[in-house]
Design a protein around this motif. Structure first.
Motif, short mmCIF file in Angstrom:
data_model
loop_
_atom_site.label_atom_id
_atom_site.label_comp_id
_atom_site.label_asym_id
_atom_site.label_seq_id
_atom_site.Cartn_x
_atom_site.Cartn_y
_atom_site.Cartn_z
N LEU A 132 -12.24 8.84 26.36
CA LEU A 132 -11.92 8.13 27.60
C LEU A 132 -11.20 9.07 28.54
O LEU A 132 -10.14 9.60 28.21
N ARG A 133 -11.80 9.28 29.69
CA ARG A 133 -11.22 10.20 30.67
C ARG A 133 -11.06 9.49 32.02
O ARG A 133 -11.98 9.44 32.81
N PRO A 134 -9.88 8.96 32.24
CA PRO A 134 -9.65 8.29 33.51
C PRO A 134 -9.48 9.29 34.64
O PRO A 134 -8.93 10.37 34.43
N ILE A 191 -12.57 18.80 14.77
CA ILE A 191 -11.61 17.70 14.60
C ILE A 191 -12.19 16.40 15.15
O ILE A 191 -11.99 15.32 14.58
N ARG A 192 -12.96 16.48 16.24
CA ARG A 192 -13.61 15.28 16.77
C ARG A 192 -14.53 14.67 15.71
O ARG A 192 -14.52 13.46 15.49
N LYS A 193 -15.32 15.55 15.09
CA LYS A 193 -16.28 15.07 14.09
C LYS A 193 -15.54 14.53 12.87
O LYS A 193 -15.83 13.44 12.39
N GLY A 220 -21.19 13.97 30.06
CA GLY A 220 -19.80 13.53 30.19
C GLY A 220 -18.85 14.71 30.34
O GLY A 220 -17.86 14.62 31.06
N ASP A 221 -19.15 15.79 29.65
CA ASP A 221 -18.33 16.99 29.77
C ASP A 221 -18.34 17.46 31.22
O ASP A 221 -17.29 17.74 31.82
N ILE A 222 -19.53 17.52 31.79
CA ILE A 222 -19.68 18.06 33.14
C ILE A 222 -19.11 17.08 34.17
O ILE A 222 -18.32 17.45 35.04
N VAL A 248 -16.39 7.30 30.11
CA VAL A 248 -16.44 7.10 28.67
C VAL A 248 -17.54 8.01 28.16
O VAL A 248 -18.73 7.76 28.33
N ARG A 249 -17.10 9.10 27.56
CA ARG A 249 -18.03 10.15 27.14
C ARG A 249 -18.28 10.05 25.64
O ARG A 249 -17.32 10.02 24.86
N GLU A 250 -19.53 10.04 25.24
CA GLU A 250 -19.86 10.09 23.81
C GLU A 250 -19.42 11.47 23.32
O GLU A 250 -19.68 12.48 23.96
C1 IPM Z 1 -13.77 19.50 26.93
C2 IPM Z 1 -14.04 20.96 26.72
C3 IPM Z 1 -14.75 21.11 25.38
C4 IPM Z 1 -16.00 20.28 25.44
C5 IPM Z 1 -15.10 22.56 24.97
C6 IPM Z 1 -13.88 23.47 25.04
C7 IPM Z 1 -15.76 22.62 23.64
O1 IPM Z 1 -14.80 21.44 27.77
O2 IPM Z 1 -13.04 18.91 26.10
O3 IPM Z 1 -14.29 18.93 27.88
O4 IPM Z 1 -17.00 20.69 26.04
O5 IPM Z 1 -16.00 19.18 24.90
#
Ligand code: IPM
Ligand code: MG
Length: 358
Positions: free
Chosen positions: A106-108, A96-98, A248-250, A135-137
């Motif tokens: 955006l993750r505050p 869905i993102r793609k 950004g995920d991490i 701000v995660r790509e």
């Molecule tokens: C997030 C989640 C997802 C991601 C996973 C579930 C694919 O961890 O939205 O941060 O890594 O983007």
């Protein structure tokens, strides 16, 4: 105005928290003279159960027919084991993102004054305050690169995940970050691993070009390992943090943890066109699903982000945020943020309290 909203209620606590957010939207509609119409869209584990795939045909089209998308949570241990991508809930999220072109996430992460004690960091650190925006790509890098799995002659099986970034992808996320910084603390920290990765070296050179253009914004490069450390050492130093997809995920999980209340954090995923997608940072929490225990605040604050970023209704957004703060200041807590011995209210009651303060 009438706004059309796609609701992906999803799995676990998703339906409960979305339910409360919808009631808040309706209350805002009444107060400010808007109407919201809703379309339910099936996606995630519940879609695997209903039609055999997590991302049913037509999902993107159904969302594109709306002005914005609100998502509760998708996934859960029940669907965690399949090797068939169509039967994995994460596949739906990535697709869905793609498909909606949602390249900016955006993750505050802000420490709300009423909950400063929940911050697991040193008291002096918490007192300085935390108010940063990651701000995660979201549609490039290693998440979307070619994946390979093959047999070698002498080393057994081998796998590879390709990480690629183009100048175009870096520039558009960079611009988002600088524009946002202008509306906030006028600082951008760009996180990369330019001492090792070629993608990071390109990332850094594009960011430097933008830093010159946005000369009113203070800019710095931070290596990702150092960024992880700085986030727990002195998070108050950050305003906007821009970084590639996996970093950004991490880092956004780390950032959410230092606020001490993941049940409070919203997020927005946006592109160049509508609809944007709004969702709480937390997951589907299947262990407490259906028990009226979940904290609806992150989803309700996601609605505030939707109003601000998709509909440019900043007054309405602020009304929601102020109502949440008022309820927290009065001492109301759901179980996840209640201290030992403190009485907690359920999902529905929390939603009701917030509506009363609008
Ligand atoms: C997030 C989640 C997802 C991601 C996973 C579930 C694919 O961890 O939205 O941060 O890594 O983007
Ligand atoms: Mg994550």
């Amino acid at each position: 105005m009438n706004y059309k909203i796609a609701l992906i209620r999803g799995d676990g606590i998703g339906p409960e928290v979305v339910g409360e957010a919808v009631k808040v939207m309706d209350a805002i509609g009444e107060k400010f003279g808007h109407t919201f119409t809703y379309t339910d869209v099936l996606m995630g584990g519940c879609a695997i159960d209903a039609v055999g795939k997590s991302y049913p045909d037509g999902t993107a089209e159904a969302c594109k027919a709306c002005d914005a998308v609100l998502l509760g949570a998708v996934g859960g241990p029940k669907w965690g084991h399949s090797t068939d991508p169509q039967k994995r809930p994460e596949t739906a999220l990535l697709s869905i993102r793609k498909d909606l072109g949602l390249y900016a996430n955006l993750r505050p992460a802000a420490l709300r004054p009423a909950l400063a004690e929940a911050c697991p960091l040193k008291k002096e650190t918490a007192e300085k305050g935390i108010d940063l925006m990651i701000v995660r790509e979201l549609t490039g890098g290693i998440y979307f690169g070619k994946r390979e799995r093959y047999q070698t002659e002498d080393r057994g099986e081998e796998c590879a995940d390709r990480m690629a970034y183009s100048e175009m992808e870096i520039e558009r996320i960079g611009r988002r970050a600088f524009e946002l910084a202008r509306l906030r603390g006028k600082k951008v920290a760009s996180v990369d691993k330019a001492n090792v990765l070629e993608t990071s070296r390109l990332w850094r050179s594009v960011m430097h070009r933008l830093a010159e253009e946005y000369s009113d914004v203070q800019y710095e490069d931070v290596l990702v390992d150092n960024a992880a450390m700085q986030l727990v050492r002195d998070p108050g130093q950050f305003d906007v943090v821009v970084t590639e997809n996996m970093f950004g995920d991490i880092l956004s999980d780390e950032a959410s943890m230092i606020t001490g209340s993941i049940g409070l954090l919203p997020s927005a995923s946006i592109g160049d066109q509508a609809p944007g997608l709004y969702e709480p940072i937390h997951g589907s929490a299947p262990d407490i699903a259906g028990q009226d225990k979940a904290n609806p605040i992150a989803t309700i604050l996601s609605v505030a982000m939707m109003f601000r970023y998709s509909f440019h209704l900043s007054q309405e957004a602020k009304a929601i945020e102020d109502a949440v703060d008022a309820v927290l200041n009065e001492g109301w807590r759901t179980a996840d943020i209640a201290k030992a011995g403190e009485q907690a209210v359920g999902t529905i009651r929390m939603g009701e309290l917030i509506r009363q303060h609008l």
